[in-house]
Design a protein around this motif. Sequence first.
Motif, PDB file in Angstrom:
ATOM      1  N   GLU A  76       0.824  -1.210   0.000  1.00  0.00           N
ATOM      2  CA  GLU A  76       0.000   0.000   0.000  1.00  0.00           C
ATOM      3  C   GLU A  76       0.859   1.262   0.000  1.00  0.00           C
ATOM      4  OE1 GLU A  76      -3.390   2.149   2.844  1.00  0.00           O
ATOM      5  OE2 GLU A  76      -2.338   0.349   3.530  1.00  0.00           O
ATOM      6  N   PRO A  77       0.603   2.192  -0.919  1.00  0.00           N
ATOM      7  CA  PRO A  77       1.351   3.450  -0.925  1.00  0.00           C
ATOM      8  C   PRO A  77       1.219   4.170   0.416  1.00  0.00           C
ATOM      9  CG  PRO A  77       0.118   3.205  -2.961  1.00  0.00           C
ATOM     10  CD  PRO A  77      -0.341   2.106  -2.047  1.00  0.00           C
ATOM     11  N   CYS A  78       2.336   4.682   0.914  1.00  0.00           N
ATOM     12  CA  CYS A  78       2.312   5.346   2.209  1.00  0.00           C
ATOM     13  C   CYS A  78       1.518   6.640   2.117  1.00  0.00           C
ATOM     14  CB  CYS A  78       3.728   5.616   2.705  1.00  0.00           C
ATOM     15  SG  CYS A  78       4.620   6.875   1.764  1.00  0.00           S
ATOM     16  N   ASN A  79       1.031   7.084   3.272  1.00  0.00           N
ATOM     17  CA  ASN A  79       0.204   8.291   3.315  1.00  0.00           C
ATOM     18  C   ASN A  79       0.705   9.252   4.382  1.00  0.00           C
ATOM     19  OD1 ASN A  79      -2.107   9.616   2.154  1.00  0.00           O
ATOM     20  ND2 ASN A  79      -3.153   9.352   4.123  1.00  0.00           N
ATOM     21  N   HIS A  80       1.988   9.176   4.680  1.00  0.00           N
ATOM     22  CA  HIS A  80       2.544  10.049   5.712  1.00  0.00           C
ATOM     23  C   HIS A  80       3.859  10.646   5.229  1.00  0.00           C
ATOM     24  CE1 HIS A  80       5.558   7.042   6.339  1.00  0.00           C
ATOM     25  NE2 HIS A  80       6.017   7.588   7.455  1.00  0.00           N
ATOM     26  N   THR A  81       4.310  11.656   5.918  1.00  0.00           N
ATOM     27  CA  THR A  81       5.590  12.287   5.620  1.00  0.00           C
ATOM     28  C   THR A  81       6.604  11.853   6.666  1.00  0.00           C
ATOM     29  OG1 THR A  81       4.530  14.213   4.625  1.00  0.00           O
ATOM     30  CG2 THR A  81       6.817  14.469   5.327  1.00  0.00           C
ATOM     31  N   GLY A  82       7.608  11.118   6.229  1.00  0.00           N
ATOM     32  CA  GLY A  82       8.683  10.697   7.106  1.00  0.00           C
ATOM     33  C   GLY A  82       9.987  11.213   6.546  1.00  0.00           C
ATOM     34  N   ARG A  83      10.897  10.273   6.215  1.00  0.00           N
ATOM     35  CA  ARG A  83      12.127  10.694   5.538  1.00  0.00           C
ATOM     36  C   ARG A  83      11.817  11.174   4.129  1.00  0.00           C
ATOM     37  NH1 ARG A  83      13.634   5.890   8.304  1.00  0.00           N
ATOM     38  NH2 ARG A  83      15.286   6.201   9.858  1.00  0.00           N
ATOM     39  N   THR A  84      10.693  10.701   3.583  1.00  0.00           N
ATOM     40  CA  THR A  84      10.227  11.136   2.261  1.00  0.00           C
ATOM     41  C   THR A  84       8.748  11.499   2.360  1.00  0.00           C
ATOM     42  OG1 THR A  84       9.665   8.866   1.629  1.00  0.00           O
ATOM     43  CG2 THR A  84      11.886   9.631   1.094  1.00  0.00           C
ATOM     44  N   GLY A  85       8.209  12.057   1.299  1.00  0.00           N
ATOM     45  CA  GLY A  85       6.814  12.458   1.297  1.00  0.00           C
ATOM     46  C   GLY A  85       5.872  11.308   1.012  1.00  0.00           C
ATOM     47  N   PRO A  86       4.553  11.526   1.135  1.00  0.00           N
ATOM     48  CA  PRO A  86       3.566  10.460   0.925  1.00  0.00           C
ATOM     49  C   PRO A  86       3.469  10.042  -0.537  1.00  0.00           C
ATOM     50  CG  PRO A  86       2.478  12.555   1.313  1.00  0.00           C
ATOM     51  CD  PRO A  86       3.935  12.790   1.556  1.00  0.00           C
ATOM     52  N   CYS A  87       3.539   8.743  -0.766  1.00  0.00           N
ATOM     53  CA  CYS A  87       3.461   8.221  -2.134  1.00  0.00           C
ATOM     54  C   CYS A  87       2.060   8.344  -2.715  1.00  0.00           C
ATOM     55  CB  CYS A  87       3.901   6.767  -2.155  1.00  0.00           C
ATOM     56  SG  CYS A  87       5.646   6.519  -1.777  1.00  0.00           S
ATOM     57  N   SER A  88       1.049   8.309  -1.844  1.00  0.00           N
ATOM     58  CA  SER A  88      -0.324   8.443  -2.333  1.00  0.00           C
ATOM     59  C   SER A  88      -0.499   9.767  -3.064  1.00  0.00           C
ATOM     60  CB  SER A  88      -1.309   8.333  -1.177  1.00  0.00           C
ATOM     61  OG  SER A  88      -1.031   9.325  -0.187  1.00  0.00           O
ATOM     62  N   ARG A  89       0.035  10.819  -2.501  1.00  0.00           N
ATOM     63  CA  ARG A  89      -0.107  12.144  -3.137  1.00  0.00           C
ATOM     64  C   ARG A  89       0.754  12.262  -4.383  1.00  0.00           C
ATOM     65  NH1 ARG A  89      -0.014  15.718   2.478  1.00  0.00           N
ATOM     66  NH2 ARG A  89      -1.672  14.529   3.521  1.00  0.00           N
ATOM     67  N   ALA A  90       1.895  11.587  -4.388  1.00  0.00           N
ATOM     68  CA  ALA A  90       2.734  11.604  -5.587  1.00  0.00           C
ATOM     69  C   ALA A  90       2.017  10.936  -6.758  1.00  0.00           C
ATOM     70  CB  ALA A  90       4.056  10.895  -5.301  1.00  0.00           C
ATOM     71  N   LEU A  91       1.316   9.842  -6.479  1.00  0.00           N
ATOM     72  CA  LEU A  91       0.562   9.167  -7.530  1.00  0.00           C
ATOM     73  C   LEU A  91      -0.599  10.028  -8.010  1.00  0.00           C
ATOM     74  CD1 LEU A  91       0.498   5.558  -6.018  1.00  0.00           C
ATOM     75  CD2 LEU A  91       1.797   6.300  -8.024  1.00  0.00           C
ATOM     76  N   LEU A  92      -1.268  10.701  -7.086  1.00  0.00           N
ATOM     77  CA  LEU A  92      -2.370  11.587  -7.461  1.00  0.00           C
ATOM     78  C   LEU A  92      -1.866  12.740  -8.322  1.00  0.00           C
ATOM     79  CD1 LEU A  92      -4.337  11.743  -4.091  1.00  0.00           C
ATOM     80  CD2 LEU A  92      -5.138  10.713  -6.228  1.00  0.00           C
ATOM     81  N   ALA A  93      -0.745  13.324  -7.904  1.00  0.00           N
ATOM     82  CA  ALA A  93      -0.200  14.457  -8.649  1.00  0.00           C
ATOM     83  C   ALA A  93       0.232  14.056 -10.047  1.00  0.00           C
ATOM     84  CB  ALA A  93       0.978  15.056  -7.883  1.00  0.00           C
ATOM     85  N   ALA A  94       0.632  12.791 -10.215  1.00  0.00           N
ATOM     86  CA  ALA A  94       1.086  12.322 -11.530  1.00  0.00           C
ATOM     87  C   ALA A  94      -0.077  11.987 -12.459  1.00  0.00           C
ATOM     88  CB  ALA A  94       1.980  11.101 -11.359  1.00  0.00           C
ATOM     89  N   GLY A  95      -1.304  11.919 -11.923  1.00  0.00           N
ATOM     90  CA  GLY A  95      -2.458  11.628 -12.762  1.00  0.00           C
ATOM     91  C   GLY A  95      -2.777  10.157 -12.900  1.00  0.00           C
ATOM     92  N   VAL A  96      -2.214   9.311 -12.031  1.00  0.00           N
ATOM     93  CA  VAL A  96      -2.526   7.883 -12.059  1.00  0.00           C
ATOM     94  C   VAL A  96      -3.998   7.689 -11.699  1.00  0.00           C
ATOM     95  CG1 VAL A  96      -2.089   5.682 -10.903  1.00  0.00           C
ATOM     96  CG2 VAL A  96      -0.165   7.165 -11.545  1.00  0.00           C
ATOM     97  N   THR A  97      -4.707   6.874 -12.453  1.00  0.00           N
ATOM     98  CA  THR A  97      -6.146   6.683 -12.227  1.00  0.00           C
ATOM     99  C   THR A  97      -6.517   5.309 -11.684  1.00  0.00           C
ATOM    100  OG1 THR A  97      -6.429   6.038 -14.545  1.00  0.00           O
ATOM    101  CG2 THR A  97      -6.781   8.372 -13.988  1.00  0.00           C
ATOM    102  N   ARG A  98      -5.569   4.380 -11.664  1.00  0.00           N
ATOM    103  CA  ARG A  98      -5.825   3.055 -11.101  1.00  0.00           C
ATOM    104  C   ARG A  98      -4.569   2.585 -10.380  1.00  0.00           C
ATOM    105  NH1 ARG A  98      -8.629  -1.735 -10.976  1.00  0.00           N
ATOM    106  NH2 ARG A  98      -7.531  -3.677 -11.491  1.00  0.00           N
ATOM    107  N   VAL A  99      -4.764   1.981  -9.214  1.00  0.00           N
ATOM    108  CA  VAL A  99      -3.643   1.446  -8.430  1.00  0.00           C
ATOM    109  C   VAL A  99      -3.996   0.026  -7.989  1.00  0.00           C
ATOM    110  CG1 VAL A  99      -2.213   1.690  -6.367  1.00  0.00           C
ATOM    111  CG2 VAL A  99      -2.946   3.739  -7.616  1.00  0.00           C
ATOM    112  N   VAL A 100      -3.122  -0.924  -8.277  1.00  0.00           N
ATOM    113  CA  VAL A 100      -3.291  -2.310  -7.858  1.00  0.00           C
ATOM    114  C   VAL A 100      -2.264  -2.586  -6.770  1.00  0.00           C
ATOM    115  CG1 VAL A 100      -3.282  -4.721  -8.568  1.00  0.00           C
ATOM    116  CG2 VAL A 100      -4.109  -2.957 -10.145  1.00  0.00           C
TER     117      VAL A 100
END
Length: 362
Positions: A76-100
């Motif tokens: 599952e893509p992370c949803n928090h900011t730690g050493r790096t930013g949240p991957c969920s938002r990176a996928l949203l910003a990139a325009g991904v429309t489906r995630v498996v």
Amino acid sequence: MAPAAELAAMRRALELAARGPTHGPNPRVGCVILAPDGTTLAEGYHHGAGSPHAEVAALQALTTSAAGATAIVTLEPCNHTGRTGPCSRALLAAGVTRVVVATPDPNPHAAGGIAELTGHGVDVEVGLLGEESRALNERWATAVGRGGPWVTWKWASTLDGRSAAADGSSRWITSAPARADVHRLRAEHDAVLIGTGTALTDDPSLTVRRDGVVRGPQPLRVVAGLRDLPPGARLLDGDADLLHVRTRDPHVVLAELAAREVRTVLLEGGPALAAAFLAAGLVDEVVCYLAPALLGAGPAAVGDLGIRGMPDIARLRTTSVDLVGDDVRIVARPLGRDVPPQFQPSQTSHELQEAFGVHRDR
């Protein structure tokens, strides 16, 4: 998109994830980004703590837009900011429309990516090759889920169960290939743990060595017990970090290591420490190197477990048996510890075995 394309992409993502480090505070994760027609646009995997997560690594590898694309991710893509930013938002910003996603993240501090993506209209599917994904990160997931490190107990003995001779000497019970395999084991764990008795008697270095030379990232060396180490002890040589936990309580030791984000521990202590961890139910896996040799006397590999009759015998379930040089390596687990299906190929494990010169005969 055809399910076959997503299945093939998840298998590839798992292969990528297996390239990541076998130790450290973070899981091994792989990601493949597919175009709407099922062709691969980019791929990536997590290289270790502080480096981009798999999803971000894949997005950075893109040579075209990810708008309308599908991300195949082993965790599952992370949803928090730690050493790096949240991957969920990176996928949203990139325009991904489906995630498996193969498996949800068991870490409550990082989870939430599925809900975040779904809440923004992304089509999310969970469970594709989930068993394989869980097997890949079993040690990490176990440690995160219970808040304490995974413990592997390693020991070596003769056929008659002796871990040392009557005079206390133990070098060398096993063959050179088996000793090389132990260094591979150390390289797969965050920490190596012994008691003060072993530290004072054997004066080990507990480093990861190849051809006698200290190489690569080193696990944290941990000594449990009340006695001081002598000034000239090898553990004080500076080749790796050292932590002296002044307690005989296994729970306290693991709590201290958990606070340091240690997820996996290789227990290399003597009979007393092994018995303490076993009696406390804190051993997850046993790796035994059995040498075709006899001593007839000397200490056993494990101390008194308080077992007085066969009804209380501590049985284990064997998961693998291999020849390593002239010795037999047996991997087993206490009954009650689930054994997940093996993820194949375990590329990282194979590479480590080759690096340490370990060749298995079946």
